[in-house]
Design an enzyme around this catalytic site. Structure first.
Site, PDB file in Angstrom:
ATOM      1  CB  THR A  26     -50.868  38.209  20.090  1.00 31.32           C
ATOM      2  OG1 THR A  26     -50.661  36.371  20.233  1.00 31.32           O
ATOM      3  CG2 THR A  26     -51.952  38.089  19.139  1.00 31.32           C
ATOM      4  NE  ARG A  63     -44.059  29.654  19.256  1.00 30.02           N
ATOM      5  CZ  ARG A  63     -45.267  30.409  20.195  1.00 30.02           C
ATOM      6  NH1 ARG A  63     -44.831  31.566  19.060  1.00 30.02           N
ATOM      7  NH2 ARG A  63     -46.043  30.537  20.625  1.00 30.02           N
ATOM      8  CB  VAL A  64     -46.392  27.548  13.343  1.00 34.71           C
ATOM      9  CG1 VAL A  64     -47.381  27.852  13.355  1.00 34.71           C
ATOM     10  CG2 VAL A  64     -45.279  27.362  12.329  1.00 34.71           C
ATOM     11  CG  ASP A  67     -51.957  31.212  19.426  1.00 34.58           C
ATOM     12  OD1 ASP A  67     -53.304  31.894  19.149  1.00 34.58           O
ATOM     13  OD2 ASP A  67     -50.926  32.327  20.003  1.00 34.58           O
ATOM     14  CB  THR A  86     -53.327  37.340  23.415  1.00 34.94           C
ATOM     15  OG1 THR A  86     -52.280  37.433  23.424  1.00 34.94           O
ATOM     16  CG2 THR A  86     -54.318  37.781  24.698  1.00 34.94           C
ATOM     17  N   GLY A  87     -51.405  35.056  24.141  1.00 29.49           N
ATOM     18  CA  GLY A  87     -51.079  33.832  25.413  1.00 29.49           C
ATOM     19  C   GLY A  87     -49.443  33.041  25.381  1.00 29.49           C
ATOM     20  CB  VAL A  88     -48.331  30.512  26.345  1.00 31.00           C
ATOM     21  CG1 VAL A  88     -47.568  29.454  25.535  1.00 31.00           C
ATOM     22  CG2 VAL A  88     -47.751  31.703  27.410  1.00 31.00           C
ATOM     23  N   GLY A  89     -48.812  30.334  22.986  1.00 32.87           N
ATOM     24  CA  GLY A  89     -49.509  29.777  21.557  1.00 32.87           C
ATOM     25  C   GLY A  89     -49.889  28.318  21.681  1.00 32.87           C
TER      26      GLY A  89
END
Length: 281
Positions: A155, A183-184, A186, A204-207
């Site tokens: 991100t 899929r949505v 974050d 940023t990272g795993v939503g």
């Protein structure tokens, strides 16, 4: 008082060679410098859009050009913008075939309905003169065809405070790659991008982890309630650790204090206050 900080996602999102690492660092330094020059004559809101658009245009990062490809072979992107002064939030979710998703988020700030998804977001972009644009690059197609997973943690984002002490945050993503259609992430939610007059944060990272932890909104709320920005990050990331979450975040508070933290030391980011650069990973 003017300051800004940007991030380019996690380094593990792409090739981990020293060459790519150096290229990302150089790109971040150039973008943060250009964005600070822009901030001198523009608001925080205008500046975070400008910075994120530059990040979207650089195919080293997973947003805009160079976005990941989803499980059905298509690219869908998300982005959001939040003004800390008026607390307006705008965004697009799973938009296709536009160069700069953050630009549509900017235009949506004028609307009553400020978050659009999928075909509706694309229709709105077309109606407002945004041309068709393919953000696919050969490397992403190769990864898709070989069914590679490059970490899924990419991100980009920017947080700024302007000369009037106003805060804003913007975040954009090309997704995690190979995700289920629909899929949505974050990035177009207040869990991943949030600001008020006390603090602004981009994640940023795993939503899914960021949403479960409500990371950005928790940090901002805690600063609003009197926490220092450092303590707000510390408590929020401790809660993230409890669910084994993977995330990074950047933030600036109303006093101009800058802070960043990640659950793994691989986030690429840069900050600039007019005299001092900080560039890591």
């Amino acid at each position: 008082m003017m300051k800004l900080i940007i991030h380019g996602g996690f380094f593990s999102e792409s090739d981990q060679s020293n060459e790519v690492k150096a290229a990302k660092q150089a790109a971040l330094k150039q973008i943060v410098s250009s964005s600070f020059d822009y901030l001198k004559d523009h608001t925080a809101e205008e500046t975070v859009v400008y910075a994120v658009s530059l990040l979207e245009d650089n195919n080293l990062f997973n947003a805009g050009t160079g976005s990941q490809i989803q499980s059905d072979g298509k690219i869908r992107m998300s982005a959001s913008l939040m003004n800390g002064e008026n607390q307006k939030f705008s965004g697009v979710i799973n938009i296709e075939n536009v160069k700069n998703p953050i630009e549509i988020a900017r235009i949506l700030m004028q609307e009553d309905d400020r978050v659009l998804g999928g075909n509706g977001a694309k229709k709105y972009a077309t109606e407002h003169g945004i041309p068709e644009f393919s953000t696919e690059i050969p490397q992403r197609r190769k990864e898709y065809e070989e069914k590679l997973r490059n970490g899924g943690k990419g991100t980009v984002g920017c947080v700024a405070i302007d000369s009037n002490g106003k805060l804003a945050a913007a975040t954009s993503t090309g997704g995690k790659g190979f995700e289920l259609v629909g899929r949505v992430s974050d990035s177009a939610t207040v869990a991943g991008n949030y600001a008020n007059r006390y603090c602004a944060v981009s994640c940023t990272g795993v939503g899914e982890d960021i949403v479960s932890n409500a990371t950005a909104s928790k940090i901002v709320t805690r600063v609003s309630d009197g926490f220092s920005i450092e303590k707000a990050f510390e408590k929020t990331f401790q809660e993230l650790k409890e669910i084994e979450g993977f995330a990074g975040a950047i933030g600036i508070d109303h006093k101009g204090d800058i802070f960043h933290q990640d659950s793994h030391p691989t986030m690429v980011f840069a900050s600039f206050d007019g005299s001092n650069f900080s560039i890591f990973n």
